[in-house]
Design an enzyme around this catalytic site. Sequence first.
Site, mmCIF file in Angstrom:
data_model
loop_
_atom_site.group_PDB
_atom_site.id
_atom_site.type_symbol
_atom_site.label_atom_id
_atom_site.label_comp_id
_atom_site.label_asym_id
_atom_site.label_seq_id
_atom_site.Cartn_x
_atom_site.Cartn_y
_atom_site.Cartn_z
ATOM 1 N N LYS A 34 0.699 -1.111 -0.055
ATOM 2 C CA LYS A 34 0.052 0.030 0.177
ATOM 3 C C LYS A 34 0.984 1.317 -0.120
ATOM 4 O O LYS A 34 0.532 2.145 -0.647
ATOM 5 C CB LYS A 34 -0.717 -0.082 1.253
ATOM 6 C CG LYS A 34 -1.801 1.150 1.350
ATOM 7 C CD LYS A 34 -3.099 0.896 0.249
ATOM 8 C CE LYS A 34 -3.708 2.046 0.078
ATOM 9 N NZ LYS A 34 -4.509 2.221 -1.166
HETATM 10 O O1 M6R Z 1 0.295 6.666 -1.549
HETATM 11 P P1 M6R Z 1 0.583 7.085 -2.878
HETATM 12 O O2 M6R Z 1 -0.966 7.843 -3.559
HETATM 13 O O3 M6R Z 1 1.525 7.998 -3.220
HETATM 14 O O4 M6R Z 1 0.632 5.893 -3.760
HETATM 15 C C1 M6R Z 1 1.056 6.005 -5.187
HETATM 16 C C2 M6R Z 1 0.817 4.524 -5.846
HETATM 17 O O5 M6R Z 1 1.744 3.576 -5.358
HETATM 18 C C3 M6R Z 1 -0.525 4.089 -5.698
HETATM 19 O O6 M6R Z 1 -1.383 5.167 -6.219
HETATM 20 C C4 M6R Z 1 -0.663 2.696 -6.591
HETATM 21 O O7 M6R Z 1 -0.467 3.192 -7.979
HETATM 22 C C5 M6R Z 1 -2.138 2.189 -6.292
HETATM 23 N N1 M6R Z 1 -1.997 1.224 -5.209
HETATM 24 C C6 M6R Z 1 -2.787 1.600 -7.489
HETATM 25 O O8 M6R Z 1 -3.976 1.217 -7.046
#
Ligand code: M6R
Length: 526
Positions: free
Chosen positions: A521
């Site tokens: 996550k």
């Molecule tokens: O916590 P964050 O928004 O910075 O995370 C960025 C990405 O790791 C995150 O949005 C990832 O692409 C999602 N788990 C996809 O569903």
Amino acid sequence: GIIQLRWATFGAPAQVNAQPFMDCKQEIVGAENGNIVNSIQLQEILENEGHTIQSTNDGEICVHVVAKHMRAGKTMLESIQLAYKELKGDYALIFFNKVENKIYAIKKGSGLVVAVTENEAYCSSDIPSILPLTNEIISMQDGDIVVLEPGKAEFYRADTGEKVERKAKVHKETMESAQKGGYDHFMLKEIHEQSDRARDLIDLLNESKFVEPFVSALKSAREIYFVGCGTSYHACQLGSYYFNKIANKRAIPSLPQQFIEEFGNSLTSEDAVVFVSQSGETKDVLNALNYAKEKGCKILGMLNVLGSTLMNISDVYLPIACGYEISVPATKTFLNQAIMFLYMAFRQADKDTSELAELPGLIQKTIDETDESCKEIAEHIKGWKELYYLGYGITHPIAKEGALKLKEITYMHCEGIFSSEFKHGPLSAVEKDYPVAFITAPENVDIMISHINEVACRHGKVLLIAEDNEVLQKYATSFVKVPKTNQILFPLLATIPAQLISYYASKNLDLDPDFPRNLSKTLTVD
Ligand code: M6R
């Protein structure tokens, strides 16, 4: 006790690389979250000094470095201070030794928070893991060492050894989000929460004192950048469309490393950069933030986790008010990031934001009305190995997001591209029954029909996510009908069937959509 849930960067996911590690004499135990960039050099030095390194994980090196200083007669605190000078990179480390009833931890670049209750003391990489135990949480600063004992925490600066005070803040979030509330998975629960969370965000935007500084920083900026990773990046891309369409304003969406490499040299103190991160701890984003800070840019944070590093180091921040998102695939946080960008675009144009009030109702209607057709499409996906999601203009970021969600939790290959680009290469994949999904906004139906034709005339399968439309209907192998709205709100609603299709497809494959393999996550590594 020390527990480390490893997201394997260095060293295979194998027992030998599992943390915590012990030193050669089994006197010190420790774990690391982060990346020790000089671990190879340190390993050589340690081995020459007689240490046996068993794993290929850099966390083990940290334990041996501390052990080396302990063996030379230093205290644990002094040994960690010395290790701080030797270990290069960003990390959070935690140790204890055989003799003392104390846990030591140090923060440099990676997240670390502390909590003390009557008889216990905790430290962890993030706030949500501690919240079920207490809501009084202390955020450590880079270069802090904490010494924990039952009911007690003392803080020291790693460079000087000076004792410092760190105060706890009370966090108001509840951990209701950590319950599935009758749903099979967190992901489905979080999709179904979206209407309520959108309402919460709209209320916050109408009330928060942080909104005006955010709006005016964007208004006065010479150049605006939106920076995020993965799903948050797709929200940045949609935000850029909103700024262009609503406020006639350029905002450049960028991945963090791309931001440094492609735009870094031209950044000035007149530029504003919105860093978008659900967790507020994504290392890639924080690296770009530190870079922009050095260039003197105005730093604006858009985040979900209050108390996160992004919140603490932004000049101005706004929370997206989603409550904790537990499922690894981001759903409700994407929608609220996109709504926040929409709100900001209206404000840049000095336009009324009251249109947003319709959104919670429309979101609920979309969930209710598209669920069945999404289930049907997901049934077919079982037999497919790949899929293209195509969007035009404002739906391009949604096509990318739909593709990311599907590949993330079904492990199939899926790509989201701008529909007019399809004929420039990927079209060669299309043959009879090859599936292509089109996300068609109401004002782009005519141009999309040309792009749909390219697939239909080659007998490919055409999946449509669009408002009800007779002409489109003729082409559709499957049609997900999105409630009627307008060009601007459509992309937000179209996101929902893309989420539901991925969820049901993952479930049909007997996978766990909440915890896809190899992913985490919060990505606190480079
Ligand atoms: O916590 P964050 O928004 O910075 O995370 C960025 C990405 O790791 C995150 O949005 C990832 O692409 C999602 N788990 C996809 O569903």
